[in-house]
Structures are given as structure tokens and as C-alpha cells.
Design an enzyme around this catalytic site. Structure first.
Site, short mmCIF file in Angstrom:
data_model
loop_
_atom_site.label_atom_id
_atom_site.label_comp_id
_atom_site.label_asym_id
_atom_site.label_seq_id
_atom_site.Cartn_x
_atom_site.Cartn_y
_atom_site.Cartn_z
N ASP A 319 0.85 -1.17 0.00
CA ASP A 319 0.00 0.00 0.00
C ASP A 319 0.90 1.24 0.00
OD1 ASP A 319 -2.40 1.60 0.87
OD2 ASP A 319 -1.23 1.75 2.71
P1 ADP Z 1 -3.46 4.12 0.16
O1 ADP Z 1 -4.28 3.02 -0.40
O2 ADP Z 1 -2.27 4.47 -0.68
O3 ADP Z 1 -3.08 3.94 1.58
P2 ADP Z 1 -5.83 5.61 0.71
O4 ADP Z 1 -6.79 4.93 -0.17
O5 ADP Z 1 -5.83 5.22 2.12
O6 ADP Z 1 -4.36 5.45 0.10
O7 ADP Z 1 -6.01 7.17 0.61
C1 ADP Z 1 -6.06 7.80 -0.66
C2 ADP Z 1 -6.42 9.26 -0.55
O8 ADP Z 1 -7.75 9.37 -0.08
C3 ADP Z 1 -5.63 10.06 0.41
O9 ADP Z 1 -4.43 10.54 -0.13
C4 ADP Z 1 -6.58 11.21 0.71
O10 ADP Z 1 -6.54 12.17 -0.33
C5 ADP Z 1 -7.93 10.59 0.64
N1 ADP Z 1 -8.59 10.29 1.92
C6 ADP Z 1 -9.07 9.08 2.30
N2 ADP Z 1 -9.65 9.13 3.51
C7 ADP Z 1 -9.52 10.41 3.93
C8 ADP Z 1 -9.89 11.10 5.12
N3 ADP Z 1 -10.52 10.51 6.13
N4 ADP Z 1 -9.59 12.42 5.20
C9 ADP Z 1 -8.94 13.03 4.21
N5 ADP Z 1 -8.57 12.44 3.07
C10 ADP Z 1 -8.84 11.14 2.91
MG MG Z 2 -2.71 3.28 3.49
#
Ligand code: ADP
Ligand code: MG
Length: 623
Positions: A319
Site C-alpha cells: 500500500d
Molecule cells: P493508500 O491506499 O495508498 O493507503 P488511501 O486509499 O488510504 O491510500 O487514501 C487515498 C487518498 O484518499 C488520500 O491521499 C486522501 O486524499 C484521501 N482520503 C481518504 N480518507 C480520507 C480522510 N478521512 N480524510 C482526508 N482524506 C482522505
Molecule cells: Mg494506506
């Protein structure tokens, strides 16, 4: 935790407590009888040796009956046969030696297990755990030990409920599988009790604490470790299969020797040599030693099965946010729209994000606090894991999250954000009362060790490395320049992450590393899930097989080496131990060894094998 004290568990504990006694009785008997024998007495030594054997034989028979009821046939039967045979044929010295070594082997095993347990418990209690508490109209982050009954806590999605309590407001959807094994999440309404240790898989809700954390967390730790110990390693099952073949071989050799020579003592000598009690302990000892070694390095391996899988993973799915990056993102730009001030925009976003465990949400909250912005109480919060959340702050309806998520609620957001993508930075979109309200641009750099770790993993034989992120493709590509991936998947929802893991599983064992609530299903689907436990969501730590309790990726290559070493040592112990035993059995069958000599030789082999297995606790993993 209420209702957790089951009777068979306390019987097991009793047996454990009696282990040292079970070693002392035959040891004293052996010494006392030997003293009398040297003093010229030729009646009492035999009686004493026999008497000192009986308690061990008794406990052993009870254990054998117990395990036969579960359908387990083990080498314990050989130990019981050889003790019984020795008593029947008047070989009392051989009987007491076998009894002593059997009890000693069991004691050694429980020693290794206790040691591993202590290491893991110490490790888990060191992890600082925080909860969010209501104070007046504010929320504050407090350590668990400060929580008192009657405190009102905000339990975010993905949080493990830290203390026993009642649902105060809202409906809680709880995954109780870790406690009860029940896979279907339970719905609890206001006023219903909630046990600590369950995971919130629904939206954030308020919990009214009824107990202090100390009364609850310890139970949680014990549960985690017990689950870990219950899962039996495939290698341990291999040892069990060995055991069956070995049992058959023993009976054939002993019976053959008896028939051929007409002397039952020869059969007894074969049985005594075949009593490899500590030998079958070598595998669990090596595995447990490997687990406790890993725990020392901050890597919690949940059981022998996980340790073994760790030794032969072929593909890594990783991830991005919070895993490859350290997730302590800093705001580099605030772009308000619709006439809001920068501070107000951050205030609304961070206030709502108090209800989320997402790394970016936490970064926003701490940044707002650093800037001295007052955070308000969010209500009616609904979260879509990994995408964003919606709710009310200050009577305004706020939506915060990735651009894709916010645009789904407020389609005009998309246009407002066009052209605002500085390469490689994380973008958080905010809508207020169905109007685009602004963008926050954050820098979330790679962990410094990331490139090095991926390189080491490839050197360790991980053939494919795949990035699976919920973030946008431009971000994923810009942030990871210089890292070599076999594939980059972006814009993933939690179930698409599962699909990627499953597709990769066709090529070989897959290790998935992740941190968020949105990674939990993929962690569970992988052959080996690794959670960033130090700052990631507890839900991901629950779903994973390995939890990194230090916030560092570079512990993973070391853990793989440790796992391989434990496995190698375990197998080596089994092969060498069983090989030597078979040689001894043949010698005894041919009449070259008396039962007493046989018992001594076998025990020498066993001790050597166990000590070899214990090597997994020490030494270096450079090979
Ligand atoms: P990864 O799979 O790389 O860990 P995520 O799917 O967890 O990434 O997050 C992707 C994007 O979604 C973040 O960079 C952010 O822009 C946004 N995001 C997700 N959840 C939140 C939240 N609770 N508050 C703010 N931004 C969020
Ligand atoms: Mg993550």
C-alpha cells in the site's frame, strides 16, 4: 473480559503449574534410589524408581486419553508404552530415566513458550494506545490509562474498542470475531453493552466507558497471543505425520526384536530409545523461539503458520499512504474556494477528520492543532474507508476526502480541482453544504528506508513487487519514482485491493503490507498480511498475520531471515534426531544396548536436538 475463564483452560494451567513438580519427583527418585543402590541396598532402589515413575505415567496417560478424544495420535504413546513396559519387566531404572526425560522435555517446551509469551506481552504493552474522549463540546486524545468509567469516547471506524462500555449514541456495527469467532458483525444500539477488543467496522459512534482500560487491555493481549498459539504450523503438522510413521516403525522394530530373539527386554530397549519426547518438541521450540526472536525486533508474528509463510513469500503487494510513505503528511498549500478563509477550511476539514483513523485525517488534525485552530465536534459522521467521510460540523454539512469521493457527492468539485494537482502531493478535497469549499495539498514523502527495503526483499527472492493504492495514479507514480515496481495499481477501493491480491496469489504466496482500515480485507485475503501496527488502524492489525509494532518497514527483511532460520533449524532437528534414534533402535533390537543404556543415549540425543532448536533464539540471521 467477562465470561472468558473456561474450565479446560484452567485445567491446562494447573497442568502447567505442576510441570516443575513432575520434573522434581523422578529426579529425586532417581538420586535417592541411586544413593541406596550405591550403599548396597538392592530392594528399595527399584521400589523408589518405580514409585517415582508412576505420577509421570499417570499424567501422561490422562493427556493421551485427552488427545485421542480429539483424534490426535502422537509419540506420547511410545513414551507411555516404554514406561509401562519398563515397569512390567522390572527395568525400574530405565523407567525412571524415561520419566525424568519426558517430564524435563515438557518443562523445556513450556519454558520456551512462556518466554515467547512474555516477550510478546511486553511488546504489546509498550505500544502507546490512545483514545478520543469528549470533554465538554470538544474532543481530546488521551492515553488509555486516563479513561475512567462514565467517560464518553468517540470510537472511530477501524478502532478497536479500548474499554468495556455501552453504546451511548448511534448504532455500532462491531466485528467480534477476534473475541467470539463469530464472523458476522453485530449491530448494537444505544444502551447495549460493548466488550473491549471488538473492532468498529461501522461508522464512528460514542461509547460510555464502564470499566478502566487495565481491566480490559490485558485481556485483549492475552487473547491475541492465545489465538497466535492455537494456530498450528504446517511444520508442526509435518512433525505429527513423522510421528505416525515413526510410531509404526517403532512397533515393527520392537515386535520384530522380541519375536526374533524371544527376549522382551530387547523390545523394551527399542521402545525406550524410540521415546523421543523432546524430539517432537524440537519443532515447536524452534518455532516459538523464532516468534520470540521476532517479537524482540518489534515484529509480532501471530503463530507458527505465519512464521512459516513468512519464510517463503514470493510476491509483495504494498500500500502507499502510511505504508510506503510515513503518513505524517504536512500541508503545503491551502486553496479555499467560495470565500472561506484558509483557517476556516482547515477547521471544518480537521474537525470532521477527528472521527477518522486514516493517516491523512490524522495528519490534518495534528496540523490544525499545531496551528492553534479550535476543533469542533463532528456529528452524524459516515466514513467510506480509504476514500473520505461526511458529517456535520457547526451545523454545516461537510464532506472531506479524495477528489473522487467528494466529486461523487458534489460533482462540481471535479472542475474546481482541475489543474490543481502538484505532482506527487496528496490532495484532500472539501465540500461544505453541497458546494465545493476548497483543497488541501499535502506532502507525504516516502519513508527513507523504502527503496532499500524493496531492494533487500528482491534479494531475498521476492520476485514481484506491486503497488496497490487508493490514491490517484499521478500521485502514486510521482511519489514512487526511483522505486521499481512490476505493476502499479491506483484508485483502488478495498475490494479491488482484494482482487489484486487474489490475482497475484495464482503465481505464488503473496505478502500484503498495509496500514489502513481499507487495507484490512486485502491483508486477510493475502497468504501473509503485514500491518503497520504502530500507527495504522487496529482493524488492519487484527486482520494481519504479522504486525509491525515499530513504525519501520526495514524490519520485514530481517523477519523473513528469522523465519527462514527457525524453519531450517526445526527441520534439521527433526531429521538428525529421528535418524539417530533409528540407528539406536536397530542397535537395541540387535541386543547391543540395555534399556537403561538406551534411555540414556536417547536422552542425550534429545537434549542435543532441543538445544539445537533453541539456537533459533540467538545468533544472527545473515545466512
Ligand atoms: P493508500 O491506499 O495508498 O493507503 P488511501 O486509499 O488510504 O491510500 O487514501 C487515498 C487518498 O484518499 C488520500 O491521499 C486522501 O486524499 C484521501 N482520503 C481518504 N480518507 C480520507 C480522510 N478521512 N480524510 C482526508 N482524506 C482522505
Ligand atoms: Mg494506506
Amino acid at each position: 473480559m467477562p465470561g472468558n475463564e473456561n474450565p479446560s483452560l484452567s485445567a491446562y494451567r494447573l497442568l502447567r503449574l505442576s510441570r516443575p513438580v513432575l520434573v522434581i519427583v523422578p529426579a529425586m527418585g532417581l538420586v535417592l534410589g541411586f544413593g541406596l543402590h550405591v550403599a548396597g541396598d538392592d530392594h528399595w532402589p527399584g521400589v523408589i524408581w518405580a514409585a517415582a515413575t508412576l505420577p509421570i505415567l499417570g499424567v501422561l496417560i490422562i493427556e493421551i486419553i485427552g488427545s485421542l478424544r480429539h483424534g490426535d495420535v502422537g509419540l506420547d504413546i511410545v513414551a507411555a508404552l516404554s514406561m509401562t513396559g519398563a515397569l512390567v519387566f522390572g527395568e525400574h531404572l530405565a523407567a525412571v530415566v524415561v520419566a525424568l526425560m519426558y517430564a524435563g522435555g515438557q518443562y523445556l517446551e513450556s519454558f520456551a513458550e512462556r518466554r515467547a509469551k512474555r516477550e510478546m506481552t511486553a511488546l504489546l504493552t509498550r505500544v502507546p494506545r490512545m483514545a478520543i474522549r469528549h470533554r465538554g463540546s470538544r474532543l481530546e486524545e488521551v492515553t488509555l490509562d486516563l479513561i475512567a468509567p462514565q467517560d464518553r469516547l468517540l470510537i472511530r471506524q477501524g478502532d478497536v474498542v479500548p474499554v468495556d462500555g455501552l453504546v451511548a449514541k448511534g448504532v455500532a456495527v462491531l466485528d467480534q470475531s477476534a473475541l467470539t469467532g463469530e464472523a458476522v458483525p453485530a449491530r448494537k444500539r444505544a444502551g447495549e453493552p460493548v466488550m473491549s477488543g471488538v473492532t468498529n467496522v461501522g461508522d464512528a459512534f460514542d461509547l460510555l466507558a464502564t470499566h478502566r482500560a487495565v481491566e480490559s487491555t490485558y485481556a485483549g493481549i492475552v487473547r491475541l497471543i492465545e489465538v497466535a498459539q492455537r494456530s498450528k504450523a504446517p511444520l508442526a503438522r509435518l512433525a505429527d505425520r513423522f510421528a505416525l510413521a515413526f510410531l509404526a516403525l517403532t512397533i515393527v522394530l520392537a515386535g520384530g526384536a522380541w519375536l526374533w530373539s524371544g527376549d522382551p527386554i530387547r523390545a523394551l530397549a527399542v521402545l525406550v530409545i524410540a521415546t523421543p519426547c523432546p524430539l517432537i518438541l524440537a519443532v515447536p521450540v524452534a518455532i516459538v523461539a523464532g516468534m520470540s526472536r521476532a517479537a524482540k525486533a518489534g515484529v509480532l508474528v501471530k503463530g507458527g503458520r505465519a512464521l512459516e509463510t513468512l519464510s517463503h513469500v514470493k510476491t509483495l503487494v504494498i500500500d502507499k499512504t502510511g505504508t510506503l510513505t510515513h503518513g505524517q503528511a504536512r500541508i503545503v498549500e491551502i486553496l479555499p474556494m467560495a470565500g472561506l478563509s484558509s483557517d476556516r477550511l482547515l477547521q471544518l476539514a480537521a474537525s470532521l477528520d477527528q472521527a477518522s483513523k486514516h493517516v491523512i485525517a490524522r495528519a490534518l488534525v495534528s496540523e490544525a492543532q499545531d496551528r492553534g485552530i479550535d476543533l469542533l465536534l463532528p456529528i452524524k459522521v459516515e466514513e467510506t474507508p480509504g476514500e473520505g467521510l461526511e458529517g456535520y460540523v457547526d451545523n454545516q454539512r461537510v464532506v472531506v476526502g479524495g477528489i473522487r469521493f467528494v466529486s461523487r457527492h458534489v460533482p462540481r468539485m471535479e472542475a474546481g480541482a482541475a489543474g490543481q494537482h502538484p505532482a506527487g502531493s496528496v490532495m484532500v478535497a472539501i465540500a461544505v453544504d453541497d458546494e465545493p469549499a476548497g483543497l488541501l495539498i499535502l506532502a507525504d514523502p516516502l519513508r527513507t528506508e523504502a527503496a532499500h527495503v524493496i531492494e533487500s526483499l528482491r534479494r531475498l527472492g521476492i520476485a514481484r513487487v506491486i503497488l496497490a493504492t487508493g490514491d490517484r495514479r499521478e500521485v502514486a507514480q510521482a511519489v514512487t519514482v526511483g522505486l521499481h515496481f512490476d505493476a502499479v495499481h491506483a484508485d483502488l477501493t478495498p475490494d479491488r485491493k482484494i482482487a489484486i491480491v487474489q490475482a497475484e496469489k495464482r503465481r505464488g504466496p503473496v505478502m500484503m503490507i498495509g496500514d489502513g482500515v481499507n487495507d484490512a480485507p486485502a491483508l486477510a485475503a493475502a497468504d501473509l498480511g503485514v500491518a503497520m501496527g504502530a500507527r495504522g488502524a487496529a482493524a488492519s492489525a487484527e486482520a494481519a498475520d504479522v504486525v509491525l509494532l515499530v513504525d519501520r518497514l526495514d524490519r520485514i527483511p530481517g523477519a523473513i531471515l528469522m523465519a527462514r532460520r527457525s524453519r531450517r533449524i526445526a527441520l534439521q532437528s527433526v531429521y538428525v534426531g529421528i535418524g539417530l534414534s533409528i540407528l539406536g533402535m536397530i542397535a537395541a533390537g540387535l541386543g547391543y544396548l540395555t534399556p537403561v543404556q538406551g534411555a540414556l543415549i536417547q536422552e542425550a540425543i534429545d537434549v542435543a536436538v532441543i538445544l539445537n532448536a533453541l539456537r533459533a533464539l540467538w545468533g544472527s540471521e545473515t545466512s
